[in-house]
Design a protein around this motif. Structure first.
Motif, short mmCIF file in Angstrom:
data_model
loop_
_atom_site.label_atom_id
_atom_site.label_comp_id
_atom_site.label_asym_id
_atom_site.label_seq_id
_atom_site.Cartn_x
_atom_site.Cartn_y
_atom_site.Cartn_z
N PRO A 1 0.81 -1.23 0.00
CA PRO A 1 0.00 0.00 0.00
C PRO A 1 0.83 1.27 0.00
O PRO A 1 0.39 2.30 -0.53
CB PRO A 1 -0.83 -0.14 1.29
N VAL A 2 2.02 1.24 0.60
CA VAL A 2 2.87 2.43 0.61
C VAL A 2 3.28 2.79 -0.82
O VAL A 2 3.20 3.95 -1.25
CB VAL A 2 4.13 2.19 1.47
N LEU A 3 3.69 1.79 -1.61
CA LEU A 3 4.10 2.04 -2.99
C LEU A 3 2.91 2.47 -3.84
O LEU A 3 3.07 3.28 -4.77
CB LEU A 3 4.75 0.78 -3.57
N ARG A 4 1.73 1.97 -3.55
CA ARG A 4 0.53 2.42 -4.29
C ARG A 4 0.24 3.88 -3.98
O ARG A 4 -0.12 4.65 -4.87
CB ARG A 4 -0.67 1.55 -3.90
N ARG A 5 0.37 4.25 -2.73
CA ARG A 5 0.12 5.63 -2.33
C ARG A 5 1.06 6.59 -3.04
O ARG A 5 0.69 7.71 -3.35
CB ARG A 5 0.30 5.75 -0.81
N TRP A 6 2.27 6.15 -3.31
CA TRP A 6 3.26 6.99 -3.98
C TRP A 6 3.13 6.94 -5.49
O TRP A 6 3.90 7.58 -6.20
CB TRP A 6 4.66 6.56 -3.58
N GLY A 7 2.17 6.19 -6.01
CA GLY A 7 1.96 6.12 -7.45
C GLY A 7 2.93 5.23 -8.18
O GLY A 7 3.00 5.27 -9.42
N LEU A 8 3.65 4.38 -7.46
CA LEU A 8 4.61 3.48 -8.11
C LEU A 8 3.98 2.16 -8.54
O LEU A 8 4.56 1.41 -9.31
CB LEU A 8 5.78 3.19 -7.16
N LEU A 9 2.78 1.89 -8.04
CA LEU A 9 2.03 0.70 -8.42
C LEU A 9 0.61 1.11 -8.75
O LEU A 9 0.08 2.04 -8.15
CB LEU A 9 2.01 -0.34 -7.29
N PRO A 10 -0.03 0.41 -9.68
CA PRO A 10 -1.42 0.74 -9.99
C PRO A 10 -2.34 0.30 -8.85
O PRO A 10 -2.04 -0.63 -8.11
CB PRO A 10 -1.70 -0.07 -11.27
N GLU A 11 -3.44 1.00 -8.70
CA GLU A 11 -4.45 0.60 -7.72
C GLU A 11 -5.11 -0.69 -8.19
O GLU A 11 -5.35 -0.89 -9.38
CB GLU A 11 -5.50 1.70 -7.57
N PRO A 12 -5.40 -1.61 -7.27
CA PRO A 12 -6.07 -2.85 -7.66
C PRO A 12 -7.47 -2.57 -8.17
O PRO A 12 -8.15 -1.65 -7.69
CB PRO A 12 -6.09 -3.67 -6.37
N MET A 13 -7.88 -3.34 -9.16
CA MET A 13 -9.25 -3.17 -9.67
C MET A 13 -10.25 -3.65 -8.64
O MET A 13 -10.05 -4.66 -7.98
CB MET A 13 -9.43 -3.95 -10.97
N SER A 14 -11.33 -2.90 -8.50
CA SER A 14 -12.40 -3.33 -7.59
C SER A 14 -13.12 -4.53 -8.17
O SER A 14 -13.06 -4.80 -9.37
CB SER A 14 -13.38 -2.18 -7.35
N THR A 15 -13.86 -5.24 -7.31
CA THR A 15 -14.62 -6.42 -7.78
C THR A 15 -15.64 -6.02 -8.82
O THR A 15 -15.85 -6.72 -9.82
CB THR A 15 -15.32 -7.10 -6.58
N GLY A 16 -16.25 -4.84 -8.63
CA GLY A 16 -17.26 -4.39 -9.59
C GLY A 16 -16.69 -4.20 -10.97
O GLY A 16 -17.28 -4.58 -11.97
#
Length: 261
Positions: free
Chosen positions: A237-252
């Protein structure tokens, strides 16, 4: 400093001896390279004090020679590039550690550079304009230093002293103080420990990230094997917050795409 050639620079600073900075640096690099990001790991420690001695399966053949007696050897840790010091000197003084520009390999693009500064936090914090501490310097894009501690009162007290040592340099805008606290070997603070934090560490407690204990990793240290998944998940989550990883797709979104196909 112009950090653009290094991507996002992530200096990993130990708050106390044995805090686990080398483990955190490896976790960050593993998450990035397993996600298809081009990551560079840097270990500017004296070889005898390195926590990443066994991080690659074999020593790479590629060496940069910024000094006749201090070299940089590049090896592969899976898809991450690992750069470590080599020397014929009995001890590498901080001023003999190559400046950041010498560590940039001739690759097309780096998404992130993770720097293990855990070998001697007190010495690293003494003079960040030279030696390993240069990785804390302000620049574009801004580095994102993290501070690693153990879930203990002595570790928090040591960390407060390290941050206090950096204060004069931060006050004159020469470096960035750590803004992310990582706690190694725990899922939460033991009773009475967080209260030992000084005002500088206390400011980091709210967003602290806990990395659970792993007995096998504690016994073997960092090897060429990939780090445990549950430890990588803790810091993702830290790397996601920094924009280094894409956010996971939601189930919807997944169901929507599946329905369209």
């Amino acid at each position: 400093m112009d950090w653009s050639g290094f991507g996002t620079v992530i200096p990993v600073l130990a708050g106390s001896p044995g805090a686990g900075a080398s483990v955190v640096a490896t976790l960050l690099a593993d998450v990035l390279q397993l996600s298809g990001r081009c990551a560079l790991m840097i270990d500017p420690a004296d070889p005898s004090r390195s926590g990443l001695t066994m991080a690659a399966r074999s020593e790479g053949p590629w060496v940069a020679r910024p000094h006749s007696q201090v070299h940089i050897r590049y090896s592969w840790r899976a898809q991450a590039l690992l750069a470590r010091l080599e020397t014929t000197l009995p001890v590498v003084a901080p001023g003999a550690v190559p400046q950041p520009r010498f560590w940039r390999p001739p690759v097309r693009q780096l998404h992130a550079t993770v720097v293990d500064l855990g070998h001697d936090p007190w010495r690293v914090a003494a003079h960040p304009l030279s030696g390993p501490g240069a990785w804390l310097r302000r620049g574009t894009p801004q580095p994102r230093p993290v501070l690693v501690v153990r879930p203990s009162r002595p570790s928090l007290l040591h960390a407060e002293q390290v941050l206090a040592r950096l204060d004069p340099w931060a006050a004159c805008a020469e470096l960035n103080q750590p803004t992310q606290l990582l706690v190694m070997g725990a899922k939460r603070w033991p009773e009475g420990v967080a209260g030992a934090a000084g005002r500088r560490v206390e400011a980091l407690l709210k967003d602290a990230v806990f990395v659970p204990y792993d007995s096998e990793l504690a016994a073997s240290g960092i090897t060429a094997s990939v780090t445990p998944a549950r430890l990588r998940q803790a810091i993702t989550p830290v790397l996601r917050r920094w924009g280094l990883l894409p956010e996971p797709m939601s189930t919807g979104k997944r169901l929507h795409r599946r329905g369209r196909s």
